[in-house]
Write a protein that holds these residues in place. Structure first.
Motif, short mmCIF file in Angstrom:
data_model
loop_
_atom_site.label_atom_id
_atom_site.label_comp_id
_atom_site.label_asym_id
_atom_site.label_seq_id
_atom_site.Cartn_x
_atom_site.Cartn_y
_atom_site.Cartn_z
N LYS A 186 0.84 -1.20 0.00
CA LYS A 186 0.00 0.00 0.00
C LYS A 186 0.88 1.26 0.00
O LYS A 186 2.06 1.21 0.29
CB LYS A 186 -0.99 0.04 1.18
N ALA A 187 0.27 2.39 -0.33
CA ALA A 187 1.01 3.66 -0.42
C ALA A 187 1.15 4.28 0.97
O ALA A 187 0.68 5.38 1.25
CB ALA A 187 0.30 4.62 -1.37
N LEU A 188 1.84 3.56 1.83
CA LEU A 188 2.00 3.94 3.24
C LEU A 188 3.47 3.87 3.59
O LEU A 188 4.13 2.86 3.35
CB LEU A 188 1.19 2.97 4.11
N CYS A 189 4.00 4.97 4.17
CA CYS A 189 5.42 5.01 4.52
C CYS A 189 5.73 3.96 5.59
O CYS A 189 5.11 3.95 6.66
CB CYS A 189 5.81 6.40 5.01
N ALA A 190 6.70 3.11 5.31
CA ALA A 190 7.07 2.05 6.24
C ALA A 190 7.79 2.59 7.48
O ALA A 190 7.93 1.88 8.47
CB ALA A 190 7.96 1.03 5.54
N VAL A 191 8.23 3.85 7.42
CA VAL A 191 8.94 4.43 8.56
C VAL A 191 7.99 5.24 9.45
O VAL A 191 7.79 4.92 10.61
CB VAL A 191 10.10 5.33 8.08
N CYS A 192 7.40 6.29 8.89
CA CYS A 192 6.58 7.20 9.70
C CYS A 192 5.08 6.97 9.55
O CYS A 192 4.28 7.65 10.19
CB CYS A 192 6.91 8.65 9.36
N GLU A 193 4.70 6.03 8.67
CA GLU A 193 3.31 5.65 8.45
C GLU A 193 2.47 6.76 7.83
O GLU A 193 1.24 6.76 7.93
CB GLU A 193 2.65 5.15 9.75
N LEU A 194 3.12 7.70 7.15
CA LEU A 194 2.38 8.74 6.44
C LEU A 194 1.70 8.15 5.22
O LEU A 194 2.31 7.44 4.43
CB LEU A 194 3.33 9.86 6.00
N GLU A 195 0.41 8.46 5.06
CA GLU A 195 -0.35 8.09 3.87
C GLU A 195 -0.85 9.40 3.26
O GLU A 195 -1.65 10.11 3.86
CB GLU A 195 -1.51 7.16 4.22
N PHE A 196 -0.35 9.74 2.09
CA PHE A 196 -0.54 11.07 1.54
C PHE A 196 -2.01 11.43 1.31
O PHE A 196 -2.39 12.59 1.42
CB PHE A 196 0.25 11.23 0.24
N ILE A 197 -2.85 10.47 1.01
CA ILE A 197 -4.26 10.77 0.80
C ILE A 197 -4.91 11.28 2.08
O ILE A 197 -5.82 12.10 2.05
CB ILE A 197 -5.03 9.54 0.25
N ASN A 198 -4.43 10.80 3.23
CA ASN A 198 -4.98 11.26 4.51
C ASN A 198 -4.51 12.66 4.88
O ASN A 198 -5.17 13.38 5.62
CB ASN A 198 -4.61 10.29 5.63
N ARG A 199 -3.34 13.06 4.35
CA ARG A 199 -2.79 14.38 4.66
C ARG A 199 -3.21 15.43 3.64
O ARG A 199 -3.52 16.56 3.99
CB ARG A 199 -1.26 14.29 4.71
N LYS A 235 13.35 4.29 11.87
CA LYS A 235 12.19 4.29 12.77
C LYS A 235 12.60 4.71 14.18
O LYS A 235 11.89 5.46 14.86
CB LYS A 235 11.57 2.90 12.82
N LYS A 236 13.75 4.22 14.64
CA LYS A 236 14.22 4.54 15.98
C LYS A 236 14.62 6.00 16.14
O LYS A 236 14.72 6.51 17.24
CB LYS A 236 15.40 3.64 16.35
N MET A 237 14.86 6.69 15.01
CA MET A 237 15.26 8.11 15.06
C MET A 237 14.06 9.03 15.25
O MET A 237 14.23 10.19 15.61
CB MET A 237 15.97 8.49 13.76
N LEU A 238 12.86 8.55 14.95
CA LEU A 238 11.69 9.41 15.02
C LEU A 238 11.47 9.92 16.43
O LEU A 238 11.58 9.17 17.41
CB LEU A 238 10.44 8.63 14.55
N VAL A 239 11.18 11.20 16.54
CA VAL A 239 10.96 11.81 17.86
C VAL A 239 9.55 12.40 17.90
O VAL A 239 8.92 12.63 16.90
CB VAL A 239 11.99 12.91 18.14
#
Length: 231
Positions: A158-171, A227-231
């Protein structure tokens, strides 16, 4: 609501290549109010380069024709290797209501086969590094740009970022439907001539920001490391 940033495409005049020998950018009044954005001229504006974190100072003045300009860009243009068609991006970053600072970035237009393109429009190639602001940012390879491989990867993950889980259609709504980068998880240096890509195991969807962070080192960071870098 007053905007906190603007983008200015560089012309020959800006680069000092026309009749004028000064180097400058004009603050676009259709985008921001120059006085609200920078204050009353004349004054010097201290700006931090987004990539190098180096500070530059540009005189801010109002011209006789009503234009507002930041001038004396020669050092910055030389430092960033600015060229015709590149873009200057300036952002006003607020810490608190009356505490803010400015950041500047030079966004390169990469010219390939006499066509100006943006980083996400790079044609398929074995490996292509994108220079931006004097530093190397994202490495794009043919496996990430293969239409068929991308489609199979996105259909599965799916078109979902594997790191931050951003899905552009939702934003962004409908315009963001299906938009995503794909990242090739195996470093190019480890791929042999007989390599055959597996779009599901070898590719993973990531947003442009996370893709940039993945490629901040060589070999790239793993998905789990970013993923571990996300704050």
């Amino acid at each position: 609501m007053e905007k906190n940033s603007f983008l200015k495409k560089l012309t020959k005049s800006n680069l000092g290549l026309a009749k004028m020998h000064d180097t400058y950018i004009t603050v676009p009044k259709k985008i921001v109010n120059p006085v609200i954005f920078f204050g009353n001229p004349p004054k010097d504006i201290k700006v931090k380069d987004k990539i190098s974190k180096r500070y530059f100072k540009f005189p801010f003045n109002k011209q006789g024709n009503g234009e507002y300009r930041l001038t004396k860009f020669t050092e910055y243009f030389y430092f960033k290797k600015a060229e015709l068609g590149d873009n200057i991006f300036i952002e006003k970053i607020n810490r608190t209501k009356n505490n803010f600072y400015y950041e500047i970035d030079l966004i390169k237009n990469i010219k390939i086969q006499d066509k100006f393109i943006y980083p996400d429009e790079v044609p398929i190639a074995e490996e292509l590094t994108m220079p931006e602001g004097g530093k190397m940012r994202v490495t794009v390879n043919k496996y990430e740009r293969s239409k068929k491989a991308r489609e199979e990867c996105i259909e599965h993950w799916k078109a979902l970022c594997a790191v931050c889980e951003l899905e552009f259609i939702n934003r962004y709504g409908e315009i963001g439907d299906g938009f995503i980068h794909v990242h090739h998880k195996t470093p190019i240096s480890k791929i042999g001539k007989k390599y055959k890509i597996n779009p599901i195991n070898d590719l993973i969807p990531v947003c442009p920001n996370c893709h940039s962070m993945i490629h901040k080192k060589n070999p790239p960071f793993t998905i789990e490391e970013v993923k571990k870098m996300l704050v």
